[in-house]
Motif scaffolding. Structure first.
Motif, PDB file in Angstrom:
ATOM      1  N   THR A   1      35.889  45.570  77.137  1.00 48.48           N
ATOM      2  CA  THR A   1      35.402  44.192  76.991  1.00 48.48           C
ATOM      3  C   THR A   1      35.885  43.293  78.122  1.00 48.48           C
ATOM      4  OG1 THR A   1      35.502  44.510  74.597  1.00 48.48           O
ATOM      5  CG2 THR A   1      35.262  42.244  75.392  1.00 48.48           C
ATOM      6  N   PHE A   2      37.078  43.535  78.614  1.00 49.02           N
ATOM      7  CA  PHE A   2      37.677  42.668  79.635  1.00 49.02           C
ATOM      8  C   PHE A   2      37.938  43.464  80.912  1.00 49.02           C
ATOM      9  CE2 PHE A   2      38.659  40.741  75.610  1.00 49.02           C
ATOM     10  CZ  PHE A   2      38.530  39.374  75.833  1.00 49.02           C
ATOM     11  N   SER A   3      37.841  42.743  82.030  1.00 48.27           N
ATOM     12  CA  SER A   3      38.155  43.363  83.318  1.00 48.27           C
ATOM     13  C   SER A   3      39.653  43.579  83.422  1.00 48.27           C
ATOM     14  CB  SER A   3      37.685  42.460  84.451  1.00 48.27           C
ATOM     15  OG  SER A   3      38.448  41.258  84.483  1.00 48.27           O
ATOM     16  N   LEU A   4      40.044  44.383  84.381  1.00 48.02           N
ATOM     17  CA  LEU A   4      41.461  44.678  84.569  1.00 48.02           C
ATOM     18  C   LEU A   4      42.236  43.405  84.926  1.00 48.02           C
ATOM     19  CD1 LEU A   4      43.414  47.044  84.467  1.00 48.02           C
ATOM     20  CD2 LEU A   4      43.084  47.362  86.931  1.00 48.02           C
ATOM     21  N   GLU A   5      41.612  42.510  85.692  1.00 45.75           N
ATOM     22  CA  GLU A   5      42.268  41.252  86.050  1.00 45.75           C
ATOM     23  C   GLU A   5      42.465  40.368  84.813  1.00 45.75           C
ATOM     24  OE1 GLU A   5      41.864  37.579  89.268  1.00 45.75           O
ATOM     25  OE2 GLU A   5      40.167  38.912  88.901  1.00 45.75           O
ATOM     26  N   GLN A   6      41.459  40.344  83.938  1.00 47.42           N
ATOM     27  CA  GLN A   6      41.583  39.558  82.714  1.00 47.42           C
ATOM     28  C   GLN A   6      42.636  40.143  81.779  1.00 47.42           C
ATOM     29  OE1 GLN A   6      37.452  39.707  81.557  1.00 47.42           O
ATOM     30  NE2 GLN A   6      37.078  37.599  82.250  1.00 47.42           N
ATOM     31  N   VAL A   7      42.711  41.471  81.723  1.00 44.65           N
ATOM     32  CA  VAL A   7      43.758  42.110  80.934  1.00 44.65           C
ATOM     33  C   VAL A   7      45.135  41.759  81.506  1.00 44.65           C
ATOM     34  CG1 VAL A   7      44.767  44.318  80.242  1.00 44.65           C
ATOM     35  CG2 VAL A   7      42.290  43.992  80.146  1.00 44.65           C
ATOM     36  N   ASN A   8      45.193  41.660  82.835  1.00 46.10           N
ATOM     37  CA  ASN A   8      46.446  41.267  83.479  1.00 46.10           C
ATOM     38  C   ASN A   8      46.869  39.871  83.027  1.00 46.10           C
ATOM     39  OD1 ASN A   8      47.895  39.804  85.910  1.00 46.10           O
ATOM     40  ND2 ASN A   8      48.262  41.993  86.208  1.00 46.10           N
TER      41      ASN A   8
END
Length: 630
Positions: free
Chosen positions: A227-234
């Motif tokens: 659902t979320f990009s790796l940057e958003q997960v960061n």
């Protein structure tokens, strides 16, 4: 032991009620300051302000200060009502008729320190329209106490069940995605976090959440990596790790404990709800400070996406989550867009600290009284006479050679107090409020008005009109040889006073009998503690533990004032009647009588209050005081 435990419990309840009331006033001011300075104070600083409320709620004792709001309130009515309710619930009402060893029957009158001694059926006043409410107060207050305990029990059980069930439901499915683990571990290194924080996936969480006090773990909804990009997960990881670094879960648990203790106060519930909002906004501000402008926009988009993807997180105290209600998300987005707050907060923070600090001191502290012996500028000698005994231990003595007064500290199994010795008994007089039936006065005022050096509170009083201002002395009141007040007609009551030679007089008398005794000063109260050198108390006296005031006399004529503090768990719980009697025996009294106590117990010397008053309003209004003239 049971009585001591009950006194501790009631003291705790009294402290909770008082602290809750103080906190309510502080919360109103705090919310007002936050509203006025909402565009001036930074998000992290606004969150920090809530720590003042937490500190105020956990402190077991606060000082008396001149800036306390209770110094400036016209508090006589409120103070007397609060004090009366508390006094009347330390023990149950009952009628006590004591027979001392000299064969004198005692008619017991109103005692505001325990209400165990009440006006007997012969001395009750039909004109007192509050008689029914008077006897109802302790029942209602005790009922409040048990309801409070029941509320604490229910909320505690519910809190434990909800958190245990949640911990059980989340499962133990560890995250194995290497990219997620790499991002998470990199952030831990960057934030200098060495604690092991495993990642778990669970279908029972609908938002990324940090869980656990001792063994923290980060819970992720299943499928978050799709659902979320790796940057958003960061960004999500950063937010949760900041929660961990700031110990927010510990703060949340502490506030939950405070909510449970003050469950009856909706303002405290609302305050900590607002605190949780500020906690998330503050965490966002810290996260934003670690990322650049472009990433800040993406951080805001992450919040929006979380609100769209997941519903509100469950209300679990051990949980710190990035998600929140829609209104909370909106506030956080506004904060993220407002860059001026970050710049302006530095110059306004000092003002915020000053204002909140003053408000905290004004609302959480009590009315100013000086609880230290005040014999400045006099020739002081340390008394070396140590009196052994089971009731009290003499810790120090201070003799005022110019006034002929000695003040000594005493300690007992559950109390601390003061003893004042007056060598010349003819100097002890009775001070009476100038406005009998209108308003009582503080002991310090009664002492000052008589031009006296020292004094203690004296007789009991009643409240026929519900004004609660200590205006009506109970029983017979004699001042300077004249009967100045009589509310019992020709009925017998137990009086305590002095004749014109300075000898203590005590026992049952009518108004007519007073004239033949050459009594100079007298009030009505009971029970007698020592009569002609013999104990007049059986058991512990049956009145429980409370603040006490008493007066006695040695064989050589020396008058003994005793005041014992109470209802202060960290200082002094209080004393039984036997404790009070034992103090007089330790000082070799041949006669001694219990005086009005509880909220009224007070000793004054040279304009200073020597004992520690428990009431946040300071001195109580009373109708009479025994004073020491120059």
């Amino acid at each position: 032991m049971l009585t001591l435990l009950m006194a501790n419990y009631l003291s705790l309840f009294n402290w909770v009620l008082t602290t809750s009331a103080k906190a309510s006033i502080f919360i109103v001011f705090l919310l007002g300051v936050k509203f006025v300075l909402r565009h001036k104070l930074g998000a992290r600083f606004q969150y920090m302000l809530w720590s003042v409320l937490i500190i105020g709620l956990v402190l077991p004792w606060t000082p008396n200060t001149p800036i306390s709001v209770y110094n400036y309130l016209d508090s006589s009515h409120i103070q007397q009502k609060i004090a009366a309710i508390v006094d009347r619930t330390t023990q149950s009402f009952s009628t006590i008729v004591n027979t001392n060893k000299s064969g004198v029957n005692q008619t017991v009158v109103v005692d505001s320190n325990s209400n165990k001694a009440v006006v007997s059926t012969e001395t009750q006043r039909p004109s007192d329209g509050n008689a029914n409410s008077w006897t109802a107060f302790p029942i209602v207050y005790k009922l409040m106490y048990y309801i409070w305990l029941l509320g604490i029990l229910i909320l505690t059980v519910l809190t434990v069940i909800v958190n245990k069930q949640f911990s059980k439901d989340i499962g133990q499915a560890r995250v194995t995605d290497l990219s997620l683990l790499s991002e998470f571990n990199s952030l831990k290194v960057e934030l200098k976090i060495k604690t092991e924080i495993p990642l778990f996936k669970s279908r029972h969480v609908n938002s990324p959440s940090l869980l656990g006090l001792i063994y923290p773990r980060l819970l992720l909804p299943i499928g978050i990596e799709q659902t979320f990009s790796l940057e958003q997960v960061n960004h999500i990881f950063l937010h949760e790790l900041i929660h961990f670094k700031r110990k927010d879960i510990w703060v949340n648990w502490l506030t939950q404990v405070l909510i449970i203790c003050h469950w009856f106060n909706p303002l405290i519930w609302y305050a900590f709800y607002r605190m949780r909002e500020d906690q998330e906004i503050s965490c966002d501000a810290l996260a934003r400070s670690r990322i650049d402008t472009e990433q800040s926009n993406d951080y805001a988009n992450t919040l929006i996406k979380l609100a769209e993807t997941y519903s509100t997180v469950p209300r679990v105290e051990g949980l710190a989550s990035l998600c929140g209600s829609n209104s909370q998300i909106k506030k956080r987005l506004i904060m993220l867009q407002n860059r001026k707050i970050k710049q302006a907060s530095v110059k306004w923070s000092l003002l915020g600290v000053l204002v909140i600090g003053l408000i905290a001191f004004a609302t959480f502290t009590s009315a100013q009284v000086n609880a230290s012996p005040a014999l400045e500028g006099r020739d002081l000698n340390v008394s070396q006479e140590i009196r052994g005994g089971q009731a009290s231990g003499l810790t120090k003595g201070i003799a005022d050679s110019t006034s002929g007064i000695t003040v000594e500290d005493i300690t007992g199994p559950s109390f601390k107090g003061k003893v004042m010795l007056i060598k010349d008994p003819t100097r002890v007089k009775l001070a009476v409020t100038k406005e009998i039936g209108v308003k009582g006065e503080r002991v310090s005022e009664l002492v000052k008005n008589m031009g006296a050096i020292a004094g203690i509170n004296a007789g009991g009083f009643y409240d026929p009109n519900g004004k609660g201002n200590g205006a009506y002395p109970d029983g017979l009141t004699v001042q300077d040889g004249k009967l100045v007040d009589n509310n019992v007609g020709e009925k017998e009551v137990n009086i305590v006073g002095f004749d014109d030679q300075g000898k203590m007089v005590l026992g049952n008398m009518t108004a007519n009998q007073l004239e033949g005794q050459h009594i100079s000063e007298a009030v009505t109260f009971a029970p007698n503690l020592i009569v002609e050198g013999k104990s007049a108390i059986s058991g512990d006296g049956g009145w429980g533990i409370a603040p006490r005031t008493g007066i006695g006399q040695m064989a050589d004529g020396t008058v003994i004032f005793v005041v014992i503090d109470g209802r202060q768990p960290t200082w002094s719980i209080g004393a039984t009647l036997r404790d009070l009697m034992n103090v007089f025996e330790d000082y070799h009294a041949v006669n001694a009588v219990n005086l009005d106590g509880g909220s009224s117990s007070e000793m004054v010397h040279q304009g200073k209050v020597l004992n520690k008053l428990w009431n946040i309003f300071g001195e109580r209004y009373v109708p009479t005081a025994f004073v020491v003239t120059p």
